[in-house]
Motif scaffolding. Structure first.
Motif, PDB file in Angstrom:
ATOM      1  N   THR A  95      37.796   8.857 -57.316  1.00 45.32           N
ATOM      2  CA  THR A  95      36.487   8.217 -57.399  1.00 45.32           C
ATOM      3  C   THR A  95      35.775   8.461 -56.083  1.00 45.32           C
ATOM      4  N   GLU A  96      34.582   9.034 -56.170  1.00 43.70           N
ATOM      5  CA  GLU A  96      33.816   9.330 -54.961  1.00 43.70           C
ATOM      6  C   GLU A  96      32.409   8.763 -55.105  1.00 43.70           C
ATOM      7  N   THR A  97      31.948   8.096 -54.057  1.00 43.22           N
ATOM      8  CA  THR A  97      30.577   7.576 -54.024  1.00 43.22           C
ATOM      9  C   THR A  97      29.952   7.944 -52.689  1.00 43.22           C
ATOM     10  N   SER A  98      28.673   8.251 -52.739  1.00 42.93           N
ATOM     11  CA  SER A  98      27.932   8.554 -51.511  1.00 42.93           C
ATOM     12  C   SER A  98      26.519   8.029 -51.654  1.00 42.93           C
ATOM     13  N   THR A  99      26.011   7.473 -50.572  1.00 39.78           N
ATOM     14  CA  THR A  99      24.600   7.095 -50.522  1.00 39.78           C
ATOM     15  C   THR A  99      24.041   7.553 -49.187  1.00 39.78           C
ATOM     16  N   PHE A 100      22.783   7.950 -49.229  1.00 40.11           N
ATOM     17  CA  PHE A 100      22.073   8.376 -48.030  1.00 40.11           C
ATOM     18  C   PHE A 100      20.694   7.748 -48.107  1.00 40.11           C
ATOM     19  N   ASN A 101      20.275   7.096 -47.038  1.00 43.60           N
ATOM     20  CA  ASN A 101      18.946   6.487 -46.986  1.00 43.60           C
ATOM     21  C   ASN A 101      18.249   6.889 -45.695  1.00 43.60           C
ATOM     22  N   ALA A 102      17.005   7.299 -45.835  1.00 41.98           N
ATOM     23  CA  ALA A 102      16.128   7.506 -44.685  1.00 41.98           C
ATOM     24  C   ALA A 102      14.957   6.564 -44.915  1.00 41.98           C
ATOM     25  N   THR A 103      14.837   5.556 -44.078  1.00 42.92           N
ATOM     26  CA  THR A 103      13.823   4.520 -44.286  1.00 42.92           C
ATOM     27  C   THR A 103      12.519   4.891 -43.591  1.00 42.92           C
ATOM     28  N   PRO A 104      11.437   4.207 -43.960  1.00 42.34           N
ATOM     29  CA  PRO A 104      10.161   4.460 -43.296  1.00 42.34           C
ATOM     30  C   PRO A 104      10.227   4.282 -41.781  1.00 42.34           C
ATOM     31  N   GLY A 105      11.157   3.477 -41.273  1.00 48.62           N
ATOM     32  CA  GLY A 105      11.307   3.279 -39.829  1.00 48.62           C
ATOM     33  C   GLY A 105      12.172   4.338 -39.171  1.00 48.62           C
ATOM     34  N   ASP A 106      12.478   5.411 -39.892  1.00 40.95           N
ATOM     35  CA  ASP A 106      13.281   6.517 -39.394  1.00 40.95           C
ATOM     36  C   ASP A 106      14.726   6.152 -39.098  1.00 40.95           C
ATOM     37  N   VAL A 107      15.250   5.136 -39.754  1.00 40.14           N
ATOM     38  CA  VAL A 107      16.671   4.826 -39.660  1.00 40.14           C
ATOM     39  C   VAL A 107      17.368   5.592 -40.779  1.00 40.14           C
ATOM     40  N   ILE A 108      18.438   6.296 -40.443  1.00 36.03           N
ATOM     41  CA  ILE A 108      19.190   7.064 -41.428  1.00 36.03           C
ATOM     42  C   ILE A 108      20.554   6.422 -41.589  1.00 36.03           C
ATOM     43  N   THR A 109      20.942   6.187 -42.842  1.00 33.63           N
ATOM     44  CA  THR A 109      22.232   5.576 -43.144  1.00 33.63           C
ATOM     45  C   THR A 109      22.957   6.438 -44.164  1.00 33.63           C
ATOM     46  N   LEU A 110      24.216   6.759 -43.895  1.00 38.71           N
ATOM     47  CA  LEU A 110      25.049   7.529 -44.804  1.00 38.71           C
ATOM     48  C   LEU A 110      26.356   6.786 -45.020  1.00 38.71           C
ATOM     49  N   HIS A 111      26.739   6.613 -46.288  1.00 44.58           N
ATOM     50  CA  HIS A 111      28.035   6.033 -46.655  1.00 44.58           C
ATOM     51  C   HIS A 111      28.714   6.994 -47.617  1.00 44.58           C
ATOM     52  N   VAL A 112      29.986   7.315 -47.368  1.00 47.43           N
ATOM     53  CA  VAL A 112      30.764   8.155 -48.257  1.00 47.43           C
ATOM     54  C   VAL A 112      32.109   7.479 -48.449  1.00 47.43           C
ATOM     55  N   GLY A 113      32.544   7.357 -49.697  1.00 44.79           N
ATOM     56  CA  GLY A 113      33.852   6.788 -49.997  1.00 44.79           C
ATOM     57  C   GLY A 113      34.549   7.636 -51.032  1.00 44.79           C
ATOM     58  N   ASN A 114      35.840   7.870 -50.831  1.00 49.11           N
ATOM     59  CA  ASN A 114      36.618   8.668 -51.758  1.00 49.11           C
ATOM     60  C   ASN A 114      38.012   8.066 -51.841  1.00 49.11           C
ATOM     61  N   ASN A 115      38.434   7.729 -53.060  1.00 44.61           N
ATOM     62  CA  ASN A 115      39.778   7.199 -53.288  1.00 44.61           C
ATOM     63  C   ASN A 115      40.454   8.040 -54.357  1.00 44.61           C
ATOM     64  N   ASN A 116      41.624   8.594 -54.019  1.00 48.73           N
ATOM     65  CA  ASN A 116      42.376   9.430 -54.948  1.00 48.73           C
ATOM     66  C   ASN A 116      43.784   8.866 -55.135  1.00 48.73           C
ATOM     67  N   ILE A 117      44.272   9.015 -56.338  1.00 49.10           N
ATOM     68  CA  ILE A 117      45.680   8.801 -56.643  1.00 49.10           C
ATOM     69  C   ILE A 117      46.120  10.088 -57.319  1.00 49.10           C
TER      70      ILE A 117
END
Length: 149
Positions: A95-117
């Motif tokens: 299961t893999e999830t990723s989000t990327f946000n660039a806000t109007p205030g120029d803050v950049i946020t990246l989250h990546v998660g990956n779980n394998n069995i």
């Protein structure tokens, strides 16, 4: 091994959003179900194998005109058929999830998660990166754990 696909999906979504005419909340969506992919590669433990993935997921990119959002979700059921027949065939789930946000205030946020069995092996990857409007990194955390090799 599959991270390159995530990166390419991100770039494709970004290009589609940037290339489209500027409109408020321009949204591009792509989804898939039971997409089959086969690749021959080295697994996390260093063993050559043929991986057969059945993938279900989606990508959503949103250009608000003053910011950008990217979301990726992918769930894979797969087999690992080792080149060495004595190792057998493993079943896997990722299961893999990723989000990327660039806000109007120029803050950049990246989250990546990956779980394998994968067989008896457990793989966990987490990444968070936050860059402030001044270009300074505010948060840079990464977890990479492999248990069972």
């Amino acid at each position: 091994m599959r991270n390159s696909r995530l990166f390419m999906l991100f770039l494709t979504g970004l290009m589609l959003t940037v290339a489209s005419p500027a409109a408020a909340a321009d949204v591009v969506r792509d989804s898939w179900s039971n997409r089959i992919e086969i690749e021959h590669a080295v697994n996390i433990c260093g063993d050559l194998a043929t991986f057969t993935f059945s993938s279900t997921g989606h990508v959503i990119t949103t250009d608000t005109g003053s910011g950008f959002h990217f979301e990726f979700v992918d769930v894979d059921m797969y087999t690992v058929d080792f080149d060495d027949p004595s190792m057998g065939v493993w079943e896997g789930r990722a299961t893999e999830t990723s989000t990327f946000n660039a806000t109007p205030g120029d803050v950049i946020t990246l989250h990546v998660g990956n779980n394998n069995i994968e067989g008896d092996v457990r793989i966990r990857e987490l990444k968070t990166l936050v860059i402030g409007p001044d270009g300074q990194i505010r948060v840079d955390t990464e977890v990479f754990e492999v248990v069972g090799c």
